[in-house]
Design a protein around this motif. Structure first.
Motif, short mmCIF file in Angstrom:
data_model
loop_
_atom_site.label_atom_id
_atom_site.label_comp_id
_atom_site.label_asym_id
_atom_site.label_seq_id
_atom_site.Cartn_x
_atom_site.Cartn_y
_atom_site.Cartn_z
N THR A 1 0.81 -1.21 0.00
CA THR A 1 0.00 0.00 0.00
C THR A 1 0.84 1.26 0.00
N THR A 2 2.15 1.18 0.15
CA THR A 2 2.97 2.39 0.19
C THR A 2 3.74 2.61 -1.09
N THR A 3 3.59 1.74 -2.07
CA THR A 3 4.41 1.87 -3.27
C THR A 3 3.77 2.76 -4.33
N ASP A 4 2.46 2.76 -4.46
CA ASP A 4 1.82 3.54 -5.51
C ASP A 4 1.21 4.80 -4.91
N ALA A 5 0.16 5.32 -5.54
CA ALA A 5 -0.49 6.52 -5.03
C ALA A 5 -1.01 6.28 -3.62
N VAL A 6 -0.99 7.34 -2.82
CA VAL A 6 -1.50 7.25 -1.46
C VAL A 6 -3.02 7.14 -1.51
N THR A 7 -3.59 6.28 -0.68
CA THR A 7 -5.04 6.09 -0.70
C THR A 7 -5.74 7.31 -0.13
N PRO A 8 -6.97 7.61 -0.58
CA PRO A 8 -7.68 8.78 -0.09
C PRO A 8 -7.82 8.79 1.43
N GLY A 9 -7.99 7.62 2.03
CA GLY A 9 -8.15 7.56 3.47
C GLY A 9 -6.95 8.08 4.23
N GLU A 10 -5.76 7.96 3.64
CA GLU A 10 -4.55 8.46 4.28
C GLU A 10 -4.45 9.97 4.21
N GLY B 1 10.82 1.66 -3.62
CA GLY B 1 9.49 1.07 -3.61
C GLY B 1 8.51 1.60 -4.64
N SER B 2 9.00 2.00 -5.81
CA SER B 2 8.12 2.48 -6.89
C SER B 2 7.31 3.70 -6.50
N LYS B 3 7.85 4.53 -5.64
CA LYS B 3 7.18 5.79 -5.31
C LYS B 3 7.18 6.70 -6.54
N ARG B 4 6.16 7.55 -6.61
CA ARG B 4 5.99 8.39 -7.79
C ARG B 4 5.80 9.84 -7.39
N VAL B 5 6.21 10.73 -8.29
CA VAL B 5 5.98 12.15 -8.12
C VAL B 5 5.83 12.77 -9.51
N ARG B 6 5.03 13.80 -9.58
CA ARG B 6 4.81 14.52 -10.84
C ARG B 6 5.34 15.95 -10.67
N LEU B 7 6.10 16.41 -11.65
CA LEU B 7 6.51 17.81 -11.71
C LEU B 7 5.76 18.49 -12.84
N GLU B 8 5.41 19.74 -12.63
CA GLU B 8 4.72 20.51 -13.67
C GLU B 8 5.34 21.89 -13.75
N VAL B 9 5.65 22.31 -14.97
CA VAL B 9 6.28 23.61 -15.21
C VAL B 9 5.38 24.39 -16.15
N ALA B 10 5.00 25.61 -15.75
CA ALA B 10 4.12 26.44 -16.56
C ALA B 10 4.88 27.66 -17.07
N VAL B 11 4.70 27.98 -18.36
CA VAL B 11 5.39 29.12 -18.97
C VAL B 11 4.40 29.89 -19.84
N PRO B 12 4.70 31.17 -20.13
CA PRO B 12 3.80 31.95 -20.98
C PRO B 12 3.85 31.49 -22.43
N ASP B 13 2.76 31.72 -23.13
CA ASP B 13 2.68 31.38 -24.55
C ASP B 13 3.75 32.11 -25.35
N GLY B 14 4.00 33.35 -25.00
CA GLY B 14 4.97 34.14 -25.76
C GLY B 14 6.41 33.90 -25.37
N ASP B 15 6.66 33.09 -24.36
CA ASP B 15 8.02 32.79 -23.91
C ASP B 15 8.06 31.33 -23.45
N GLY B 16 7.83 30.42 -24.39
CA GLY B 16 7.67 29.01 -24.07
C GLY B 16 8.97 28.26 -23.93
N HIS B 17 9.92 28.78 -23.15
CA HIS B 17 11.22 28.14 -22.97
C HIS B 17 11.30 27.44 -21.62
N ILE B 18 11.77 26.19 -21.63
CA ILE B 18 12.00 25.41 -20.42
C ILE B 18 13.34 24.70 -20.57
#
Length: 253
Positions: free
Chosen positions: A15-24, A163-180
């Motif tokens: 139960t600790t390897t994938d997404a955390v359950t809502p109850g936690e 233990g196959s833990k997961r994390v998501r990164l998200e990067v937001a940029v302006p339309d007129g300056d779409g450099h990452i």
């Protein structure tokens, strides 16, 4: 199955390897107000009329999940604490790098300021308590209504060592300056993922070894998965009738 014979419960390790359950998370996570970025009219949000869904009178807000506050629950607290320590040891600043933290549907998303992305990627890979060895994918999202943050690049990481833990990164940029900044130097396997995200959404990954189109021809105009890209198409003729191209009969974007 009889009442006295129930399926075995999953082990604590499982139960600790994938997404955390809502109850936690219910008892531990403090979530801010949802972020409204737009109002959507109709079922699919057509902007030029011609809604054929039957839901033309439907009006609803487009909401992003609100920021979460500690404790997040599950392994999310240990992960963010380890990342903060690792960034500090490498001369970085966690508060400047992580714009906000979202815990939604048992998953952890860290919104990262683009200039800090390479250092965050190195810390995720090299810190022993993190060890996110694999970046599974890089993809794009286009939110034309989110002024100044129209283009998003989304990264999914997994730690096999921990233990196959997961994390998501998200990067937001302006339309007129779409450099990452590219993370190919740290995660060579995302070479083609960044190329596809550039091809489909127009996000420019600075430092990529060969940022060329991967799906469309080299001289193709525009980026087809952006929501402001025209549908196009050609008319289809058959006996007794002609079906016009999607751009003439639909206004969905």
């Amino acid at each position: 199955m009889s009442d006295d014979k129930k399926p075995d419960a999953p082990s604590a390790e499982a139960t600790t390897t994938d997404a955390v359950t809502p109850g936690e998370l219910v008892e531990s996570t403090t979530v801010g107000e949802p972020i409204k970025i737009a109002d959507r009219k109709g079922m699919f949000g057509p902007s030029l009329g011609g809604d054929t869904s039957g839901y033309g009178g439907l009006n609803r807000p487009v909401l992003f999940p609100g920021s979460a506050g500690k404790p997040y629950g599950g392994y999310f607290d240990q992960l963010t604490d380890s990342l903060e320590q690792a960034l500090t040891q490498r001369g970085g600043d966690y508060a400047a790098a992580v714009e906000r933290v979202v815990v939604d549907r048992g998953e952890l998303t860290l919104f990262i300021a683009r200039e800090h992305l390479p250092l965050v990627g190195q810390a995720l890979r090299d810190e022993p308590t993190l060890r996110f060895e694999q970046c599974l994918s890089v993809s794009g999202v286009h939110y034309p209504e989110e002024t100044g943050r129209e283009l998003h690049a989304v990264y999914h990481f997994v730690s096999i060592t921990n233990g196959s833990k997961r994390v998501r990164l998200e990067v937001a940029v302006p339309d007129g300056d779409g450099h990452i900044p590219s993370i190919v130097p740290t995660y060579p396997g995302v070479d083609w993922h960044e190329r596809e995200t550039w091809d489909m959404f127009g996000i420019i990954f600075d430092g990529h070894p060969a940022l060329t189109r991967i799906l469309m021809p080299d001289d193709w105009p525009g980026h087809p998965q952006r929501k402001d890209y025209p549908l196009g198409g050609i008319p289809v003729e058959y006996k007794g009738a002609t079906v016009p191209p999607p751009s003439d009969r639909r206004s969905y974007k």
